[in-house]
Scaffold this active site. Structure first.
Site, PDB file in Angstrom:
ATOM      1  N   SER A 117       0.835  -1.193   0.000  1.00  0.00           N
ATOM      2  CA  SER A 117       0.000   0.000   0.000  1.00  0.00           C
ATOM      3  C   SER A 117       0.878   1.255   0.000  1.00  0.00           C
ATOM      4  O   SER A 117       1.777   1.347  -0.834  1.00  0.00           O
ATOM      5  CB  SER A 117      -0.955  -0.069   1.192  1.00  0.00           C
ATOM      6  OG  SER A 117      -2.053   0.797   0.996  1.00  0.00           O
ATOM      7  N   ASP A 236     -10.426  -3.801  -5.053  1.00  0.00           N
ATOM      8  CA  ASP A 236      -9.985  -2.817  -4.060  1.00  0.00           C
ATOM      9  C   ASP A 236     -10.986  -1.662  -3.996  1.00  0.00           C
ATOM     10  O   ASP A 236     -11.232  -0.991  -4.995  1.00  0.00           O
ATOM     11  CB  ASP A 236      -8.606  -2.273  -4.479  1.00  0.00           C
ATOM     12  CG  ASP A 236      -7.888  -1.559  -3.364  1.00  0.00           C
ATOM     13  OD1 ASP A 236      -8.561  -1.027  -2.467  1.00  0.00           O
ATOM     14  OD2 ASP A 236      -6.643  -1.538  -3.386  1.00  0.00           O
ATOM     15  N   HIS A 291      -8.438  -4.804  -1.008  1.00  0.00           N
ATOM     16  CA  HIS A 291      -7.157  -4.186  -0.669  1.00  0.00           C
ATOM     17  C   HIS A 291      -6.363  -5.035   0.331  1.00  0.00           C
ATOM     18  O   HIS A 291      -6.864  -5.364   1.402  1.00  0.00           O
ATOM     19  CB  HIS A 291      -7.409  -2.796  -0.075  1.00  0.00           C
ATOM     20  CG  HIS A 291      -6.147  -1.982   0.088  1.00  0.00           C
ATOM     21  ND1 HIS A 291      -5.344  -1.644  -0.985  1.00  0.00           N
ATOM     22  CD2 HIS A 291      -5.557  -1.456   1.178  1.00  0.00           C
ATOM     23  CE1 HIS A 291      -4.326  -0.934  -0.549  1.00  0.00           C
ATOM     24  NE2 HIS A 291      -4.418  -0.810   0.756  1.00  0.00           N
TER      25      HIS A 291
END
Ligand SMILES: *[C@@H]1O[C@H](CO)[C@@H](O)[C@H](O)[C@H]1NC(C)=O
Ligand SMILES: *[C@@H]1O[C@H](CO)[C@@H](O)[C@H](O)[C@H]1NC(C)=O
Length: 328
Positions: A117, A236, A291
């Site tokens: 991320s 996501d 995610h």
């Protein structure tokens, strides 16, 4: 700054590093894998079980891998806080120093880098700004290379700290306080607010070389990557837009997606991405899941493909496209 050596499976490296001949290159990439540097995401910490098991997995897949987890502060709590609060410019500088002062990393010919991320764009910043030792393969999962256009990073969590940061951000993304102290604000990029972004963004506008004056060093350094691998999570909803993981720009009003290859950042090659792409060193991969919904099988495949010892003359192979692995 408490910097523990997490995994030290090759104690002889330290011993041999003391002898002058070994100093030149204590790690032989042909036989031993390069050290792996990991930068975790928002709300995570180097002390979390998830990070520890990822480090363990990396060593399991490629025995002898020295894994270093970037961390800030003296404890897991401080490290976690630093994912929300802080000046990203200063954090990247700190990471550069951490790596430069680690005895094993600093004597390695190169490192591999794994960013989760926001850690992905921060490791890219390491490569562009410091790159000492240089990054060989950079792999990012669900990163925000083209920023976020909406503060939804806490969407899947009941995390009060994340939500309070989000609340603060809504009041003044471009304020000095946010740009020097709230991490997600520093990679906020709404295509409808380009003026403010170019003027005030403390991190992303600079690291993406979007301002008039280009930093040639960024391009020179990024071009040195062997591979830059960008994973996007298909489902996501935490990162808006999720296509930021592939450096795409999305117009929220029209829904129009502009691929990296059609954007000035690529066409005028502000970062060397065009050069990398033309040499087949950029990889845009899409994986199922929300995610950071990572499976052990996917990680193993990634570690095998990009973080293994190099046979002389051989280059890495793209992992098989069949990433239909069981979601954890
Ligand atoms: C962020 O940190 C850098 C490096 O320490 C410093 O030069 C810069 O002024 C800081 N930015 C803000 C907005 O405070
Ligand atoms: C996004 O699309 C809308 C509708 O087509 C358009 O008016 C707007 O200018 C576009 N924004 C950008 C940044 O291109």
């Amino acid at each position: 700054m408490g910097r523990k050596l997490i995994y030290l499976f090759f104690p002889f490296l330290i011993l041999s590093a003391l002898t002058p001949t070994a100093l030149a290159s204590p790690i032989q990439p042909e036989t031993n894998p390069l050290p792996l540097v990991v930068w975790h995401g928002l709300g995570d910490s180097y002390e979390n079980e998830g990070m520890k098991s990822i480090a363990q997995l990396a060593e399991e897949v490629n025995p002898g891998t020295y894994v270093y987890l970037i961390r800030f502060g003296e404890s897991g709590t401080q490290d976690r806080d630093a994912t929300f609060f802080g000046n990203v410019t200063a954090q990247v500088e700190d990471a550069c120093q951490q790596l430069a002062s680690d005895p094993i990393i600093s004597s390695a010919p190169a490192i591999n880098a794994l960013g989760f991320s926001q850690g992905g764009q921060f490791l890219r910043a390491y490569a562009q700004r410091c790159n000492n030792p240089p990054v060989h393969n950079l792999v990012t999962f669900g990163s925000q290379h083209n920023g976020i256009a909406s503060f939804t990073m806490c969407k899947d969590s009941g995390d009060w700290l994340c939500w309070s940061v989000n609340a603060l951000l809504r009041f003044g993304t471009w304020s000095g306080i946010a740009q020097s102290g709230l991490v997600p604000a520093q990679y906020f990029r709404d295509p409808e607010e380009m003026g403010d972004y170019l003027e005030y963004s403390n991190f992303l506008a600079d690291i993406n070389n979007e301002r008039v004056t280009k930093n040639e060093k960024y391009k020179e350094n990024l071009k040195k990557l062997n591979k830059f691998v960008m994973y996007m999570f298909k489902e996501d909803t935490t990162v808006v837009p999720k296509e930021s993981a592939h450096f795409m720009e999305v117009n929220a009003t029209s829904g129009e997606h502009t691929k990296l290859q059609d954007r000035p950042i690529y066409k005028e090659d502000w970062l060397g991405l065009k050069v990398l792409d033309e040499q087949a060193r950029l990889e845009f991969l899409t994986i199922p899941g929300r995610h950071m919904q990572l499976s052990g099988a996917l990680l193993k495949n990634t570690f095998r493909s990009y973080f293994g010892p190099l046979q002389s003359g051989e280059t890495e192979k793209t992992p098989e496209a069949s990433f239909q692995v069981q979601e954890s």
